[in-house]
Scaffold this active site. Structure first.
Site, PDB file in Angstrom:
ATOM      1  N   LYS A 150       0.824  -1.216   0.000  1.00 16.86           N
ATOM      2  CA  LYS A 150       0.000   0.000   0.000  1.00 16.86           C
ATOM      3  C   LYS A 150       0.855   1.262   0.000  1.00 16.86           C
ATOM      4  CE  LYS A 150      -2.307  -0.654   3.766  1.00 16.86           C
ATOM      5  NZ  LYS A 150      -1.525  -1.822   4.189  1.00 16.86           N
ATOM      6  N   GLY A 204      -3.264  -1.644   7.194  1.00 17.62           N
ATOM      7  CA  GLY A 204      -3.507  -3.076   7.071  1.00 17.62           C
ATOM      8  C   GLY A 204      -4.549  -3.374   6.012  1.00 17.62           C
ATOM      9  N   GLU A 241      -3.803   6.390   2.105  1.00 10.98           N
ATOM     10  CA  GLU A 241      -3.481   5.010   2.452  1.00 10.98           C
ATOM     11  C   GLU A 241      -4.232   4.561   3.697  1.00 10.98           C
ATOM     12  OE1 GLU A 241       0.267   2.162   3.783  1.00 10.98           O
ATOM     13  OE2 GLU A 241       0.631   4.270   3.355  1.00 10.98           O
ATOM     14  N   LYS A 273      -2.465   9.593   6.051  1.00 11.71           N
ATOM     15  CA  LYS A 273      -2.734   8.322   6.721  1.00 11.71           C
ATOM     16  C   LYS A 273      -2.963   8.674   8.186  1.00 11.71           C
ATOM     17  CE  LYS A 273      -0.729   3.701   7.392  1.00 11.71           C
ATOM     18  NZ  LYS A 273       0.347   2.783   6.940  1.00 11.71           N
TER      19      LYS A 273
END
Length: 245
Positions: A15, A120, A117, A37
């Site tokens: 990612k 996980g 992003e 993020k």
């Protein structure tokens, strides 16, 4: 304003690489990309003791961001290499989902194109009651699913796409990371076939395996994206998703 969420079938799918690569391509098209993020775990300490996210460092380099914007890109950094829900408990850090969503919205609203992003996989717990799917769902943005052409990934890709759609999260398609054209055999090529056949979603690019030199040169990285990724198609689909909201 166009926003693209980056999720994956699992952790360590790429990612961060995909986010940085898309940001670099946008940068060299003359667009200053938004990158964000909300929280990163597994961060490292510099010699001066400051805890930093290597994900943020890479993405900032790709996007051409100055160092002073680090906290704006990833506002919360955690040292434990665990899901944020658990890492934050160990480190006594309170995570506020509303603030995370607000930060992402600020990023989206202040940039022509943003690449956000996730953490996980799509069901990774950011807090006990706030998963990655809740984060992207609250933002109302489409996602691009990062995959690798390895055994078992078709199952993970199909389940990820289906789950996103069931949760009301639009899926743009798949982006393959770590493609090796010279050595791609039946396994790798059949993966591409079944990603599309079993979901009805397109494979929108195949990023090749890249050297450290290529990854650390945003201009070269941008050229690789332009060659191997259908960036215009991704942007068109993301823009169309925005218009249907």
């Amino acid at each position: 304003m166009i926003a693209i969420g980056i999720t994956a079938t699992d952790t360590e799918m790429g990612k961060t690489v995909v986010t940085g690569a898309l940001a670099a391509a946008l940068r060299y098209r003359g667009i200053t990309p938004g990158i964000y993020k909300p929280v990163a775990s597994g961060c490292v300490r510099r010699q001066d003791g400051e805890l930093i996210s290597t994900d943020a460092e890479f993405q900032m380099q790709c996007a051409g961001y100055p160092d002073r914007l680090r906290k704006q890109v990833i506002p919360i950094v955690l040292e434990a290499a665990l899901a944020p829900a658990e890492a934050s408990k160990l480190e006594g850090v309170e995570l506020n989902p509303a603030q995370m969503v607000a930060g992402a919205r600020d990023c989206i609203e202040s940039h022509e194109v943003s690449v956000l992003e996730g953490i996980g996989g799509i069901t990774a717990p950011i807090t006990e009651d706030f998963l990655v799917k809740d984060y992207f769902g609250a933002l109302g943005i489409p996602v691009l699913i990062v995959v690798k052409p390895v055994l078992g990934n078709v199952n993970h890709a199909v389940l990820t796409a289906y789950y996103c759609q069931q949760q009301g999260i639009p899926v743009l398609g798949f982006l393959v990371n770590g493609w090796d054209e010279a050595h791609a055999g039946h396994l790798e090529k059949s993966n591409l076939y079944y990603y599309e056949k079993l979901t009805g979603l397109p494979v929108l690019g195949k990023l090749p395996r890249m050297s450290d030199e290529e990854l650390n040169d945003p201009k070269r990285l941008a050229a690789i994206v332009e060659k191997h990724v259908a960036l215009d198609r991704i942007l068109e689909h993301a823009a169309a998703s925005e218009q249907t909201k």
